[in-house]
Each structure stands twice: as structure tokens, then as C-alpha cells.
Design a protein around this motif. Sequence first.
Motif, PDB file in Angstrom:
ATOM      1  N   MET A   1      -6.264   4.102   1.260  1.00  0.00           N
ATOM      2  CA  MET A   1      -5.882   2.537   1.186  1.00  0.00           C
ATOM      3  C   MET A   1      -7.373   1.947   1.272  1.00  0.00           C
ATOM      4  SD  MET A   1      -3.166  -0.109   2.483  1.00  0.00           S
ATOM      5  CE  MET A   1      -3.563  -1.514   2.922  1.00  0.00           C
ATOM      6  N   THR A   2      -7.622   0.874   0.404  1.00  0.00           N
ATOM      7  CA  THR A   2      -8.935   0.146  -0.028  1.00  0.00           C
ATOM      8  C   THR A   2      -8.659  -0.937   1.150  1.00  0.00           C
ATOM      9  OG1 THR A   2      -9.053   0.685  -2.173  1.00  0.00           O
ATOM     10  CG2 THR A   2     -10.173  -0.984  -1.090  1.00  0.00           C
ATOM     11  N   ALA A   3      -9.591  -1.088   1.776  1.00  0.00           N
ATOM     12  CA  ALA A   3      -9.925  -2.252   2.689  1.00  0.00           C
ATOM     13  C   ALA A   3      -9.871  -3.471   2.032  1.00  0.00           C
ATOM     14  CB  ALA A   3     -11.021  -2.259   3.514  1.00  0.00           C
ATOM     15  N   PRO A   4      -9.362  -4.569   2.504  1.00  0.00           N
ATOM     16  CA  PRO A   4      -9.474  -5.938   1.828  1.00  0.00           C
ATOM     17  C   PRO A   4     -10.594  -6.432   1.995  1.00  0.00           C
ATOM     18  CG  PRO A   4      -8.364  -6.035   4.125  1.00  0.00           C
ATOM     19  CD  PRO A   4      -8.540  -4.464   4.109  1.00  0.00           C
ATOM     20  N   LEU A   5     -10.885  -7.362   0.885  1.00  0.00           N
ATOM     21  CA  LEU A   5     -12.252  -8.106   0.570  1.00  0.00           C
ATOM     22  C   LEU A   5     -12.513  -8.907   1.700  1.00  0.00           C
ATOM     23  CD1 LEU A   5     -14.189  -7.746  -1.819  1.00  0.00           C
ATOM     24  CD2 LEU A   5     -13.297  -9.955  -2.453  1.00  0.00           C
ATOM     25  N   ARG A   6     -13.637  -8.562   2.511  1.00  0.00           N
ATOM     26  CA  ARG A   6     -14.320  -9.114   3.505  1.00  0.00           C
ATOM     27  C   ARG A   6     -14.541 -10.498   3.118  1.00  0.00           C
ATOM     28  NH1 ARG A   6     -16.959  -6.481   7.819  1.00  0.00           N
ATOM     29  NH2 ARG A   6     -18.384  -8.328   7.764  1.00  0.00           N
ATOM     30  N   ARG A   7     -14.678 -11.572   3.969  1.00  0.00           N
ATOM     31  CA  ARG A   7     -14.809 -12.752   3.851  1.00  0.00           C
ATOM     32  C   ARG A   7     -16.027 -13.242   3.216  1.00  0.00           C
ATOM     33  NH1 ARG A   7     -15.789 -17.627   8.191  1.00  0.00           N
ATOM     34  NH2 ARG A   7     -16.763 -15.835   9.167  1.00  0.00           N
ATOM     35  N   ASP A   8     -17.406 -12.419   3.731  1.00  0.00           N
ATOM     36  CA  ASP A   8     -18.570 -12.624   3.101  1.00  0.00           C
ATOM     37  C   ASP A   8     -18.657 -12.374   1.529  1.00  0.00           C
ATOM     38  OD1 ASP A   8     -18.572  -9.985   3.774  1.00  0.00           O
ATOM     39  OD2 ASP A   8     -20.057  -9.766   4.631  1.00  0.00           O
ATOM     40  N   ALA A   9     -17.856 -11.189   1.206  1.00  0.00           N
ATOM     41  CA  ALA A   9     -17.765 -10.640  -0.121  1.00  0.00           C
ATOM     42  C   ALA A   9     -16.965 -11.684  -0.888  1.00  0.00           C
ATOM     43  CB  ALA A   9     -17.043  -9.395  -0.234  1.00  0.00           C
ATOM     44  N   LYS A  10     -15.846 -12.490  -0.396  1.00  0.00           N
ATOM     45  CA  LYS A  10     -15.204 -13.489  -1.011  1.00  0.00           C
ATOM     46  C   LYS A  10     -16.099 -14.635  -1.308  1.00  0.00           C
ATOM     47  CE  LYS A  10     -10.568 -12.576   0.800  1.00  0.00           C
ATOM     48  NZ  LYS A  10      -9.475 -12.940   1.937  1.00  0.00           N
ATOM     49  N   ILE A  11     -17.254 -14.809  -0.539  1.00  0.00           N
ATOM     50  CA  ILE A  11     -18.146 -15.910  -0.792  1.00  0.00           C
ATOM     51  C   ILE A  11     -18.820 -15.698  -1.725  1.00  0.00           C
ATOM     52  CG2 ILE A  11     -20.223 -17.252   0.114  1.00  0.00           C
ATOM     53  CD1 ILE A  11     -18.691 -17.149   2.846  1.00  0.00           C
ATOM     54  N   VAL A  12     -19.268 -14.279  -1.938  1.00  0.00           N
ATOM     55  CA  VAL A  12     -20.137 -13.898  -3.277  1.00  0.00           C
ATOM     56  C   VAL A  12     -19.251 -14.017  -4.404  1.00  0.00           C
ATOM     57  CG1 VAL A  12     -21.151 -12.063  -4.390  1.00  0.00           C
ATOM     58  CG2 VAL A  12     -21.566 -12.126  -1.984  1.00  0.00           C
ATOM     59  N   VAL A  13     -17.894 -13.761  -4.490  1.00  0.00           N
ATOM     60  CA  VAL A  13     -17.128 -13.810  -5.615  1.00  0.00           C
ATOM     61  C   VAL A  13     -17.039 -15.255  -5.876  1.00  0.00           C
ATOM     62  CG1 VAL A  13     -14.467 -13.607  -6.404  1.00  0.00           C
ATOM     63  CG2 VAL A  13     -15.870 -11.790  -5.168  1.00  0.00           C
TER      64      VAL A  13
END
Length: 122
Positions: A1-13
Motif C-alpha cells: 500500500m502506498t503511504a499517504p501524501l505527507r504534509r510537506d508534499a501537499k504544500i508543494v502540490v
Amino acid sequence: MTAPLRRDAKIVVGAFLASGTVHLVRPEVFEPLMPGWVPAHREVILGSGIAELACAVGLLAPPTRRLAGLASAALLVAVFPGNVKMALDAQRGRNTGFKAAAWARLPLQLPMIRGALRAARA
């Protein structure tokens, strides 16, 4: 299973979705940031906007997250000279708030790059 997107990556998004949209809707905003040695300023601005949007969408999708994370980090490194130019150019202006914001965004590139690389490894 893929880990959920981290908060820092959500900021990049979020940053890429916002910035990529502005690149396409109002490319003239970014023209003063372009170093003189970069050819075809308008085309590069539009291309970087498309790249930001593609990276953002790619980070959201687990099958493309690794590639999108690496591409996001590379894109952040590639646009850094434009951000430095903006900070240097801001010093010639009178707007103290803009000067501060232009310089403050430079070190923010590092956690964004880190967030993109972490997403690539997840």
C-alpha cells in the motif's frame, strides 16, 4: 500500500497548482523574473506552468508519485535562478514588503525540494 501524501508534499502540490495556474493565466507576471540568458521567455513561462501543474497532479497519484517527486525537485532547482533574480531586482524598488517576501521565499525552496524528494521515496 502506498503511504499517504505527507504534509510537506501537499504544500508543494498547492504551491504548484497556484503558481502553475498563474503562469498560464497571467504569464506577464513572471517575465521580469526571467534571466536574460534564457531564450523564449513567454514559452518558457508557459512550459514551466504546465510542468508545475503536471508535477502537482503527478504527486497526487500514487502510481506517478515517484517520478513527479523527482521532477518537482528538479523544477524547483531549475526556477531558483529566477527567484534569486526577483529578490535582487526587488532591492531596487521601494516596496519593503515585496523586498522581504522576495528574500523570504528563497530559503523556502529547500523544504519544498525536501518535500518533493520525500514524496518520491514514499
